[in-house]
Design a protein around this motif. Structure first.
Motif, PDB file in Angstrom:
ATOM      1  N   GLU A 101       0.817  -1.212   0.000  1.00 28.45           N
ATOM      2  CA  GLU A 101       0.000   0.000   0.000  1.00 28.45           C
ATOM      3  C   GLU A 101       0.849   1.260   0.000  1.00 28.45           C
ATOM      4  O   GLU A 101       0.560   2.212  -0.729  1.00 28.45           O
ATOM      5  CB  GLU A 101      -0.939   0.015   1.208  1.00 28.45           C
ATOM      6  CG  GLU A 101      -2.105  -0.949   1.107  1.00 28.45           C
ATOM      7  CD  GLU A 101      -3.032  -0.884   2.309  1.00 28.45           C
ATOM      8  OE1 GLU A 101      -2.802  -0.032   3.202  1.00 28.45           O
ATOM      9  OE2 GLU A 101      -3.977  -1.677   2.368  1.00 28.45           O
ATOM     10  N   GLU A 102       1.901   1.279   0.809  1.00 27.80           N
ATOM     11  CA  GLU A 102       2.665   2.518   0.988  1.00 27.80           C
ATOM     12  C   GLU A 102       3.838   2.657   0.028  1.00 27.80           C
ATOM     13  O   GLU A 102       4.182   3.778  -0.348  1.00 27.80           O
ATOM     14  CB  GLU A 102       3.141   2.635   2.443  1.00 27.80           C
ATOM     15  CG  GLU A 102       1.998   2.817   3.414  1.00 27.80           C
ATOM     16  CD  GLU A 102       2.429   3.270   4.790  1.00 27.80           C
ATOM     17  OE1 GLU A 102       3.648   3.485   5.003  1.00 27.80           O
ATOM     18  OE2 GLU A 102       1.555   3.414   5.654  1.00 27.80           O
ATOM     19  N   THR A 103       4.481   1.557  -0.355  1.00 25.87           N
ATOM     20  CA  THR A 103       5.687   1.672  -1.184  1.00 25.87           C
ATOM     21  C   THR A 103       5.461   1.332  -2.650  1.00 25.87           C
ATOM     22  O   THR A 103       6.259   1.715  -3.502  1.00 25.87           O
ATOM     23  CB  THR A 103       6.816   0.743  -0.673  1.00 25.87           C
ATOM     24  OG1 THR A 103       6.447  -0.630  -0.906  1.00 25.87           O
ATOM     25  CG2 THR A 103       7.094   0.981   0.796  1.00 25.87           C
ATOM     26  N   GLY A 104       4.420   0.571  -2.960  1.00 25.71           N
ATOM     27  CA  GLY A 104       4.248   0.111  -4.327  1.00 25.71           C
ATOM     28  C   GLY A 104       5.112  -1.096  -4.644  1.00 25.71           C
ATOM     29  O   GLY A 104       5.282  -1.461  -5.809  1.00 25.71           O
ATOM     30  N   TYR A 105       5.652  -1.725  -3.606  1.00 23.22           N
ATOM     31  CA  TYR A 105       6.391  -2.987  -3.757  1.00 23.22           C
ATOM     32  C   TYR A 105       5.716  -4.031  -2.894  1.00 23.22           C
ATOM     33  O   TYR A 105       5.073  -3.710  -1.889  1.00 23.22           O
ATOM     34  CB  TYR A 105       7.857  -2.831  -3.322  1.00 23.22           C
ATOM     35  CG  TYR A 105       8.699  -2.078  -4.308  1.00 23.22           C
ATOM     36  CD1 TYR A 105       9.465  -2.746  -5.264  1.00 23.22           C
ATOM     37  CD2 TYR A 105       8.735  -0.685  -4.299  1.00 23.22           C
ATOM     38  CE1 TYR A 105      10.234  -2.051  -6.178  1.00 23.22           C
ATOM     39  CE2 TYR A 105       9.494   0.021  -5.210  1.00 23.22           C
ATOM     40  CZ  TYR A 105      10.244  -0.668  -6.150  1.00 23.22           C
ATOM     41  OH  TYR A 105      10.996   0.024  -7.061  1.00 23.22           O
ATOM     42  N   ARG A 106       5.869  -5.272  -3.274  1.00 20.70           N
ATOM     43  CA  ARG A 106       5.274  -6.358  -2.511  1.00 20.70           C
ATOM     44  C   ARG A 106       6.280  -7.503  -2.428  1.00 20.70           C
ATOM     45  O   ARG A 106       7.316  -7.485  -3.085  1.00 20.70           O
ATOM     46  CB  ARG A 106       3.974  -6.837  -3.175  1.00 20.70           C
ATOM     47  CG  ARG A 106       4.170  -7.397  -4.558  1.00 20.70           C
ATOM     48  CD  ARG A 106       2.878  -7.913  -5.176  1.00 20.70           C
ATOM     49  NE  ARG A 106       3.105  -8.391  -6.522  1.00 20.70           N
ATOM     50  CZ  ARG A 106       3.616  -9.573  -6.846  1.00 20.70           C
ATOM     51  NH1 ARG A 106       3.955 -10.425  -5.885  1.00 20.70           N
ATOM     52  NH2 ARG A 106       3.791  -9.929  -8.092  1.00 20.70           N
ATOM     53  N   VAL A 107       5.953  -8.476  -1.616  1.00 20.67           N
ATOM     54  CA  VAL A 107       6.706  -9.728  -1.584  1.00 20.67           C
ATOM     55  C   VAL A 107       5.750 -10.829  -2.020  1.00 20.67           C
ATOM     56  O   VAL A 107       4.528 -10.686  -1.921  1.00 20.67           O
ATOM     57  CB  VAL A 107       7.307 -10.016  -0.188  1.00 20.67           C
ATOM     58  CG1 VAL A 107       8.404  -9.024   0.143  1.00 20.67           C
ATOM     59  CG2 VAL A 107       6.233 -10.008   0.891  1.00 20.67           C
ATOM     60  N   ASP A 108       6.313 -11.923  -2.541  1.00 22.19           N
ATOM     61  CA  ASP A 108       5.472 -13.009  -3.056  1.00 22.19           C
ATOM     62  C   ASP A 108       4.588 -13.624  -1.981  1.00 22.19           C
ATOM     63  O   ASP A 108       3.499 -14.092  -2.264  1.00 22.19           O
ATOM     64  CB  ASP A 108       6.333 -14.100  -3.704  1.00 22.19           C
ATOM     65  CG  ASP A 108       6.915 -13.633  -5.034  1.00 22.19           C
ATOM     66  OD1 ASP A 108       6.311 -12.744  -5.669  1.00 22.19           O
ATOM     67  OD2 ASP A 108       7.972 -14.152  -5.429  1.00 22.19           O
ATOM     68  N   SER A 109       5.086 -13.643  -0.755  1.00 23.95           N
ATOM     69  CA  SER A 109       4.301 -14.205   0.337  1.00 23.95           C
ATOM     70  C   SER A 109       4.840 -13.657   1.652  1.00 23.95           C
ATOM     71  O   SER A 109       5.963 -13.142   1.708  1.00 23.95           O
ATOM     72  CB  SER A 109       4.395 -15.740   0.341  1.00 23.95           C
ATOM     73  OG  SER A 109       5.656 -16.143   0.804  1.00 23.95           O
ATOM     74  N   PRO A 110       4.042 -13.761   2.710  1.00 21.18           N
ATOM     75  CA  PRO A 110       4.531 -13.298   4.014  1.00 21.18           C
ATOM     76  C   PRO A 110       5.808 -14.000   4.482  1.00 21.18           C
ATOM     77  O   PRO A 110       6.479 -13.500   5.375  1.00 21.18           O
ATOM     78  CB  PRO A 110       3.347 -13.596   4.948  1.00 21.18           C
ATOM     79  CG  PRO A 110       2.147 -13.532   4.070  1.00 21.18           C
ATOM     80  CD  PRO A 110       2.618 -14.119   2.751  1.00 21.18           C
ATOM     81  N   LYS A 111       6.174 -15.137   3.878  1.00 23.44           N
ATOM     82  CA  LYS A 111       7.411 -15.809   4.302  1.00 23.44           C
ATOM     83  C   LYS A 111       8.651 -14.989   3.959  1.00 23.44           C
ATOM     84  O   LYS A 111       9.726 -15.235   4.507  1.00 23.44           O
ATOM     85  CB  LYS A 111       7.510 -17.209   3.686  1.00 23.44           C
ATOM     86  CG  LYS A 111       7.796 -17.231   2.204  1.00 23.44           C
ATOM     87  CD  LYS A 111       7.886 -18.645   1.687  1.00 23.44           C
ATOM     88  CE  LYS A 111       8.216 -18.660   0.188  1.00 23.44           C
ATOM     89  NZ  LYS A 111       8.292 -20.020  -0.336  1.00 23.44           N
ATOM     90  N   HIS A 112       8.507 -14.013   3.054  1.00 23.88           N
ATOM     91  CA  HIS A 112       9.616 -13.113   2.735  1.00 23.88           C
ATOM     92  C   HIS A 112       9.656 -11.898   3.655  1.00 23.88           C
ATOM     93  O   HIS A 112      10.365 -10.936   3.390  1.00 23.88           O
ATOM     94  CB  HIS A 112       9.558 -12.687   1.268  1.00 23.88           C
ATOM     95  CG  HIS A 112       9.885 -13.790   0.326  1.00 23.88           C
ATOM     96  ND1 HIS A 112       9.126 -14.072  -0.780  1.00 23.88           N
ATOM     97  CD2 HIS A 112      10.875 -14.720   0.339  1.00 23.88           C
ATOM     98  CE1 HIS A 112       9.630 -15.110  -1.418  1.00 23.88           C
ATOM     99  NE2 HIS A 112      10.688 -15.525  -0.756  1.00 23.88           N
ATOM    100  N   LEU A 113       8.852 -11.947   4.706  1.00 23.34           N
ATOM    101  CA  LEU A 113       8.899 -10.943   5.761  1.00 23.34           C
ATOM    102  C   LEU A 113       9.513 -11.605   6.986  1.00 23.34           C
ATOM    103  O   LEU A 113       8.912 -12.481   7.597  1.00 23.34           O
ATOM    104  CB  LEU A 113       7.497 -10.426   6.085  1.00 23.34           C
ATOM    105  CG  LEU A 113       6.823  -9.583   5.006  1.00 23.34           C
ATOM    106  CD1 LEU A 113       5.381  -9.316   5.377  1.00 23.34           C
ATOM    107  CD2 LEU A 113       7.572  -8.278   4.805  1.00 23.34           C
TER     108      LEU A 113
END
Length: 196
Positions: A101-113
């Motif tokens: 929402e804020e950066t315009g970037y995402r990760v494929d899944s929460p496991k990359h957090l």
């Protein structure tokens, strides 16, 4: 030998809690407590909780967000963060959502957090608790801002962010904690390379 007298701590007993104001983000209460044998009125602010994310780009720079903060009447440079959509929402899911929402970037899944740390922001009168995650393997997407939000994404070198903390240009508590914890954890162990 000097005798040391240990004083028993008298517990704080809450006698009453009255809701005084309810807003979009928080609830403000007036507590009546018995503390140290004396009755007192204490302010208490309830917050459902939040999550924040320190996004690390492929080149190692950290994606910060620049936004206007009404309480300070100025723009701030922070890590992306947001409140939980519901009190029971898993904080990793909140971080996953707020990143895009804020950066315009995402990760494929929460496991990359990757979980970095937890903090309580203002322990004297508020129960807001934030979990902070490190995001890696970022994928370009697009921002999903609220209609009243204006957020610019600012890629920054870690060393520059540390300097901004030391010179007072970054004052947001969660951002300072996240940057310093990230620097301590990854710079000394070369783990930062594992995030890109």
């Amino acid at each position: 030998m000097e005798n040391k007298v240990e004083h028993e701590r008298i517990p704080v007993v809450r006698l009453d809690r009255q809701l005084k104001y309810q807003g979009n983000i928080l609830k403000i209460y007036e507590d009546t407590v018995l503390a140290n044998g004396h009755e007192a009125k204490w302010d208490f602010i309830h917050h459902d909780g939040a999550a924040a994310v320190l996004p690390v780009a492929e080149d190692g720079r950290i994606l910060m967000v620049r936004q206007y903060r009404n309480a300070l009447d100025r723009f701030t440079l922070e890590i992306p963060a947001g409140k939980l959509d519901a009190p029971g929402e898993p904080k990793v899911e909140c971080a996953y959502r707020e990143l895009e929402e804020e950066t315009g970037y995402r990760v494929d899944s929460p496991k990359h957090l990757e979980y970095l740390m937890s903090l309580t922001t203002t322990v004297a009168f508020c129960d807001e608790a934030i979990d902070i995650f490190v995001a890696h393997h970022l994928q370009p997407s697009r921002q999903h801002l609220d209609e009243d939000e204006v957020i610019d994404v600012v890629p920054c070198e870690l060393e520059d962010l540390e300097n901004m903390i030391y010179t007072g240009r970054i004052t947001d508590g969660k951002t300072i904690a996240a940057i310093m914890a990230y620097a301590r954890k990854y710079r000394s162990s070369d783990k930062a390379d594992d995030l890109v």
